[in-house]
Design a protein around this motif. Sequence first.
Motif, PDB file in Angstrom:
ATOM      1  N   TYR A  56     -36.075 -44.846 -33.598  1.00  0.00           N
ATOM      2  CA  TYR A  56     -37.316 -45.054 -32.851  1.00  0.00           C
ATOM      3  C   TYR A  56     -37.605 -46.550 -32.838  1.00  0.00           C
ATOM      4  CZ  TYR A  56     -37.842 -40.028 -33.322  1.00  0.00           C
ATOM      5  OH  TYR A  56     -37.647 -38.661 -33.266  1.00  0.00           O
ATOM      6  N   ALA A  57     -37.362 -47.193 -31.694  1.00  0.00           N
ATOM      7  CA  ALA A  57     -37.390 -48.654 -31.643  1.00  0.00           C
ATOM      8  C   ALA A  57     -38.177 -49.141 -30.429  1.00  0.00           C
ATOM      9  CB  ALA A  57     -35.956 -49.203 -31.581  1.00  0.00           C
ATOM     10  N   ASP A  58     -39.073 -50.101 -30.666  1.00  0.00           N
ATOM     11  CA  ASP A  58     -39.766 -50.831 -29.602  1.00  0.00           C
ATOM     12  C   ASP A  58     -39.199 -52.247 -29.576  1.00  0.00           C
ATOM     13  OD1 ASP A  58     -41.322 -48.608 -29.246  1.00  0.00           O
ATOM     14  OD2 ASP A  58     -43.114 -49.433 -30.208  1.00  0.00           O
ATOM     15  N   VAL A  59     -38.689 -52.656 -28.410  1.00  0.00           N
ATOM     16  CA  VAL A  59     -38.015 -53.947 -28.282  1.00  0.00           C
ATOM     17  C   VAL A  59     -38.914 -54.915 -27.511  1.00  0.00           C
ATOM     18  CG1 VAL A  59     -35.963 -55.139 -27.425  1.00  0.00           C
ATOM     19  CG2 VAL A  59     -35.762 -52.796 -28.321  1.00  0.00           C
ATOM     20  N   TYR A  60     -39.150 -56.069 -28.109  1.00  0.00           N
ATOM     21  CA  TYR A  60     -39.984 -57.102 -27.504  1.00  0.00           C
ATOM     22  C   TYR A  60     -39.147 -58.357 -27.299  1.00  0.00           C
ATOM     23  CZ  TYR A  60     -43.933 -54.222 -29.028  1.00  0.00           C
ATOM     24  OH  TYR A  60     -44.821 -53.199 -29.225  1.00  0.00           O
ATOM     25  N   LEU A  61     -39.233 -58.911 -26.096  1.00  0.00           N
ATOM     26  CA  LEU A  61     -38.613 -60.196 -25.799  1.00  0.00           C
ATOM     27  C   LEU A  61     -39.710 -61.167 -25.428  1.00  0.00           C
ATOM     28  CD1 LEU A  61     -36.050 -61.897 -25.393  1.00  0.00           C
ATOM     29  CD2 LEU A  61     -35.980 -61.079 -23.038  1.00  0.00           C
ATOM     30  N   ASN A  62     -39.842 -62.202 -26.252  1.00  0.00           N
ATOM     31  CA  ASN A  62     -40.932 -63.174 -26.050  1.00  0.00           C
ATOM     32  C   ASN A  62     -42.280 -62.462 -25.886  1.00  0.00           C
ATOM     33  OD1 ASN A  62     -39.083 -65.288 -26.241  1.00  0.00           O
ATOM     34  ND2 ASN A  62     -38.685 -65.281 -24.031  1.00  0.00           N
ATOM     35  N   ASN A  63     -42.478 -61.465 -26.765  1.00  0.00           N
ATOM     36  CA  ASN A  63     -43.729 -60.690 -26.856  1.00  0.00           C
ATOM     37  C   ASN A  63     -43.970 -59.745 -25.676  1.00  0.00           C
ATOM     38  OD1 ASN A  63     -44.595 -61.638 -29.412  1.00  0.00           O
ATOM     39  ND2 ASN A  63     -45.265 -63.554 -28.447  1.00  0.00           N
ATOM     40  N   HIS A  64     -42.967 -59.540 -24.836  1.00  0.00           N
ATOM     41  CA  HIS A  64     -43.048 -58.547 -23.760  1.00  0.00           C
ATOM     42  C   HIS A  64     -42.295 -57.292 -24.206  1.00  0.00           C
ATOM     43  CE1 HIS A  64     -44.674 -61.348 -20.745  1.00  0.00           C
ATOM     44  NE2 HIS A  64     -43.834 -62.240 -21.252  1.00  0.00           N
ATOM     45  N   LEU A  65     -42.925 -56.146 -24.123  1.00  0.00           N
ATOM     46  CA  LEU A  65     -42.253 -54.889 -24.440  1.00  0.00           C
ATOM     47  C   LEU A  65     -41.267 -54.560 -23.315  1.00  0.00           C
ATOM     48  CD1 LEU A  65     -42.026 -52.336 -26.254  1.00  0.00           C
ATOM     49  CD2 LEU A  65     -43.835 -51.317 -24.847  1.00  0.00           C
ATOM     50  N   VAL A  66     -39.979 -54.600 -23.634  1.00  0.00           N
ATOM     51  CA  VAL A  66     -38.958 -54.405 -22.598  1.00  0.00           C
ATOM     52  C   VAL A  66     -38.217 -53.083 -22.740  1.00  0.00           C
ATOM     53  CG1 VAL A  66     -38.638 -56.884 -22.309  1.00  0.00           C
ATOM     54  CG2 VAL A  66     -37.180 -55.652 -23.931  1.00  0.00           C
ATOM     55  N   LEU A  67     -38.364 -52.389 -23.889  1.00  0.00           N
ATOM     56  CA  LEU A  67     -37.635 -51.140 -24.098  1.00  0.00           C
ATOM     57  C   LEU A  67     -38.293 -50.345 -25.210  1.00  0.00           C
ATOM     58  CD1 LEU A  67     -35.068 -49.267 -23.782  1.00  0.00           C
ATOM     59  CD2 LEU A  67     -33.997 -50.698 -25.537  1.00  0.00           C
ATOM     60  N   GLN A  68     -38.375 -49.040 -25.026  1.00  0.00           N
ATOM     61  CA  GLN A  68     -38.712 -48.103 -26.089  1.00  0.00           C
ATOM     62  C   GLN A  68     -37.590 -47.083 -26.192  1.00  0.00           C
ATOM     63  OE1 GLN A  68     -42.863 -47.091 -24.741  1.00  0.00           O
ATOM     64  NE2 GLN A  68     -43.375 -47.611 -26.864  1.00  0.00           N
ATOM     65  N   SER A  69     -36.930 -47.053 -27.331  1.00  0.00           N
ATOM     66  CA  SER A  69     -35.765 -46.194 -27.524  1.00  0.00           C
ATOM     67  C   SER A  69     -36.099 -45.083 -28.510  1.00  0.00           C
ATOM     68  CB  SER A  69     -34.585 -47.013 -28.057  1.00  0.00           C
ATOM     69  OG  SER A  69     -33.471 -46.188 -28.313  1.00  0.00           O
ATOM     70  N   SER A  70     -35.564 -43.894 -28.265  1.00  0.00           N
ATOM     71  CA  SER A  70     -35.807 -42.766 -29.171  1.00  0.00           C
ATOM     72  C   SER A  70     -34.547 -41.937 -29.373  1.00  0.00           C
ATOM     73  CB  SER A  70     -36.924 -41.878 -28.615  1.00  0.00           C
ATOM     74  OG  SER A  70     -36.563 -41.357 -27.342  1.00  0.00           O
ATOM     75  N   ASN A  71     -33.375 -42.585 -29.275  1.00  0.00           N
ATOM     76  CA  ASN A  71     -32.124 -41.854 -29.439  1.00  0.00           C
ATOM     77  C   ASN A  71     -31.073 -42.799 -30.008  1.00  0.00           C
ATOM     78  OD1 ASN A  71     -29.628 -40.425 -29.045  1.00  0.00           O
ATOM     79  ND2 ASN A  71     -30.657 -39.135 -27.543  1.00  0.00           N
ATOM     80  N   MET A  72     -30.609 -42.500 -31.201  1.00  0.00           N
ATOM     81  CA  MET A  72     -29.604 -43.317 -31.877  1.00  0.00           C
ATOM     82  C   MET A  72     -28.286 -43.374 -31.107  1.00  0.00           C
ATOM     83  SD  MET A  72     -28.162 -42.539 -35.691  1.00  0.00           S
ATOM     84  CE  MET A  72     -26.817 -43.482 -36.429  1.00  0.00           C
ATOM     85  N   PHE A  73     -28.013 -42.340 -30.311  1.00  0.00           N
ATOM     86  CA  PHE A  73     -26.699 -42.186 -29.679  1.00  0.00           C
ATOM     87  C   PHE A  73     -26.623 -42.767 -28.271  1.00  0.00           C
ATOM     88  CE2 PHE A  73     -27.240 -38.203 -32.316  1.00  0.00           C
ATOM     89  CZ  PHE A  73     -26.523 -38.682 -33.399  1.00  0.00           C
ATOM     90  N   VAL A  74     -27.684 -43.417 -27.801  1.00  0.00           N
ATOM     91  CA  VAL A  74     -27.737 -43.897 -26.421  1.00  0.00           C
ATOM     92  C   VAL A  74     -27.676 -45.421 -26.403  1.00  0.00           C
ATOM     93  CG1 VAL A  74     -29.197 -44.041 -24.356  1.00  0.00           C
ATOM     94  CG2 VAL A  74     -28.967 -41.875 -25.577  1.00  0.00           C
ATOM     95  N   SER A  75     -26.911 -45.972 -25.475  1.00  0.00           N
ATOM     96  CA  SER A  75     -26.883 -47.418 -25.264  1.00  0.00           C
ATOM     97  C   SER A  75     -27.898 -47.782 -24.172  1.00  0.00           C
ATOM     98  CB  SER A  75     -25.480 -47.876 -24.854  1.00  0.00           C
ATOM     99  OG  SER A  75     -25.073 -47.222 -23.665  1.00  0.00           O
ATOM    100  N   HIS A  76     -28.281 -49.052 -24.141  1.00  0.00           N
ATOM    101  CA  HIS A  76     -29.306 -49.498 -23.193  1.00  0.00           C
ATOM    102  C   HIS A  76     -28.889 -50.818 -22.559  1.00  0.00           C
ATOM    103  CE1 HIS A  76     -32.187 -46.549 -24.799  1.00  0.00           C
ATOM    104  NE2 HIS A  76     -31.745 -46.890 -25.988  1.00  0.00           N
ATOM    105  N   VAL A  77     -29.177 -50.950 -21.253  1.00  0.00           N
ATOM    106  CA  VAL A  77     -28.979 -52.204 -20.520  1.00  0.00           C
ATOM    107  C   VAL A  77     -30.279 -52.504 -19.781  1.00  0.00           C
ATOM    108  CG1 VAL A  77     -27.655 -53.396 -18.740  1.00  0.00           C
ATOM    109  CG2 VAL A  77     -26.505 -51.734 -20.249  1.00  0.00           C
ATOM    110  N   ILE A  78     -30.900 -53.664 -20.070  1.00  0.00           N
ATOM    111  CA  ILE A  78     -32.185 -54.017 -19.472  1.00  0.00           C
ATOM    112  C   ILE A  78     -32.103 -55.429 -18.889  1.00  0.00           C
ATOM    113  CG2 ILE A  78     -34.681 -53.998 -19.831  1.00  0.00           C
ATOM    114  CD1 ILE A  78     -32.734 -53.128 -22.820  1.00  0.00           C
TER     115      ILE A  78
END
Length: 859
Positions: free
Chosen positions: A109-131
């Motif tokens: 369960y991960a919230d990803v911030y780039l320069n304080n902008h929320l760019v991704l919310q992930s809820s699956n260990m087995f999935v890759s992401h491209v943003i």
Amino acid sequence: MKYILLSAWLCLAVFMNLQAQDHTVNLMGSGWEFSRNDEGVWRPATVPGTVHTDLLAQHLIPDPFVGTNEKAVQWVDKKDWEYRKKWKLKKQELNFDVIALEFKGLDTYADVYLNNHLVLQSSNMFVSHVINVKEWLVAGENELRILFKSPIKTDMPKFLQDQIIYPAGNDASDIPLSVYARKAPYHYGWDWGPRLVTSGIWRPVYLHSWNRATIRDVYWQQLKVDSARAEMQAEVTVEAAVPGEYTLQLQKKSTHGGEPALALFPVTLQAGTQVFKVPFAIEKPVLWWPAGMGNQYRYELVANLLLRKKKIDAHSDKIGIRTIEVVNKPDSLGESFYVKVNGRPVFMKGANYIPQDNFLPRVTADKQEQLFRDMTESHFNMVRVWGGGVYEEDKFYDLADQRGILVWQDFMFACTLYPSDTAFLENVKQEAADNIRRLRNHASLALWCGNNEIAVAIKNWGWQSGYAYTNKQWDSLQQGYDLLFKTILPQQVATYQPGTFYFHSSPISNWGKPEEFTRGDNHYWGVWHGMEWFEAFNTHIPRFMSEYGFQSFPGMETIRTFATKDDYDIFSNVMQAHQKSPAKGNTAIKTYMLHYYREPKDFPAFVYLSQVLQAEGMKVAIEAHRRAMPYCMGTLYWQLNDCWPGPSWSGRDYNGRWKALQYYVKEAFQPRLVSNVIENGQLNTWVVTDEYQGKADLVMSAMDLNGKAIWQKELKDIQLNSNASVKLHTIDTAAILQGRIPAMVIFYAQLRIDNKDLERNIFYFAPAKEMKLEVPHLEVVTSKPVKESGVVYIRLKSDKLARNVYLSLDNAPAATHFEENYFDLLPGETRTIRLQTTQLPEIVQQALKITTLEASYKH
């Protein structure tokens, strides 16, 4: 002149821009920090990694694998954790059309911030992401920050809101939370591993920049294959930032160069992602074969994306051309289950694989390579990636392709029912699509299975009454099962890898009733869980045995890494803490041991005997399965490896050291097998062959414990055929024993080909505890071959029968490997063992320790 210079400059600019089409920044390595969210103290971190390993590196928790420390770190999964990294970008690095963050795996369960902008919310260990994150990047310093929410705190409200308790019996807690998280189930505890619920950036992360368009994926689909022609189709996924007219070019890469294009395919790209199907063919293809059947030839196929005849992106894969068919259908004997490769039925020899560590980023490429070297040495041609772990790293499947090890791939579901709400099912759909696309080009990938043991559990494990489900609740749970495993997952396989075999649950049949052994694959646990003796393996033979096993302890070298001498008792706190099958566990090992062997003299002797016990029992099973070919067409034992150090069903321990089982597997899986078994008072000798075709002699001999010959016979010029099991000789046991006590007689059968003594199998007429063995005297000579580095030869000669001769070196690294071990030496026999080591022969001789069965008993 100015116009000519301007035009030249513009052409150069366009050319340079085309050349600078692609750029990747590795965001792993140094510079990462982590912090407990409620503490705010930042400390150095490793990426890829886990919270537990970062805490361990900072000496903030004890090693969970040592002693009873596992209990001391349970607080870690109740906290939120944050990771951050700062790095600088130059202004010109922002000039690409697309700058994408690529995460190969976030746990969980991960919230990803780039320069304080929320760019991704992930809820699956087995999935890759491209943003695409170009709009949030700046020239100068940038900060990537990832908040990992506690899996326990995240999922506890779901548990509290539900009206039922899911039967997640392998959770090492009273609250089954693993069903809610799309995360490795074994992290929550299993009957061979600890409860260590991790979080972290567990796979690589990159910043990938590109211009105009990029190839996201290529599926090299094999439509129709035979020795004359492979009709194929490249399904190319392209993402475009700049619409326009492009060309897809397919090539077969060659060491000689100059290969003509397989296809040129003009495409009109729109902004966004699109898929193009490009047909092509390879004439007279060189086929890929599993280990033992032929070579693992692979073509390097390349898809190029061209703009104005200039290559702006390329994607290449190594592709093995083959056909794989799983035949699972009614027949005259019940319901078959076997694998055909390139039209030929193949008996599957292998094991069930679990993750190699509870902390997955610690599994290095070297460990993966050693695992596959061990499988190859053990004559595997299949490995099952079991459904309570993870979809493995790309490296794992690359090695399977290279070594010809077919992969039975489970989806990551095991031993419980699961939610069926829309959000959960959509999460699973994405997971399935992502991993099917990632793995589908591997020649080794043989089949997909929906889950481990859930279907058989629904029918036989008493869940409805045990959990007091109402009829309405039970119906709803079964409908949810059907939706997930009989609709969604097969649809995903059919969509993303059409033609690949899928079945919804392993095993197809249960082990409780005789008629069940006629249908499909089976997990036979009558031995161990049912406390049946090893002889039951000879009569409980299914069409395909996909799970069975027996426990043993790891060797003393590994035990010393987690226990002290004060813990050397099977019922000590530490040994009990590392025994994750407490319902039977160490008591079951002791019960079986005293049935077949005498009492061991001390704890190291118990450890040694536990391994001999396991190996001898599993030998009975493997040989029975192979003798039953073609009725039975596969044997995958439980389990190949460990995720931490402790007693388990494994053949290789956590450190990669071979137990007795792995040496026995190597013998029992060899391409030619001689097998002896008593059936209805007859001693029958069988020969089982994989690919060998030719003449052989069968030499049989019986002797007393002093080596005096009692009976001998030789069958000359026997025709051995490929893929066959044949009973070559039958004799009354009384004719062999000639009035002697069974415990005083040794029998062996051996193949002789071209006057060379080859495969041999020794048979005993009585359990080892009934044999009056004397402690043998072993002569030992070590030597170093002239033309081989890193090897020492050990020559052994025994004056008496020496059973289960175990060779070890004090303080030797795990990489030290005897090519044979736990073997029997007949009276007066000499055997030379090859040892992989960098030590000198005289050092080996001094450090060599030899254990035999008789010497391990209490007297």
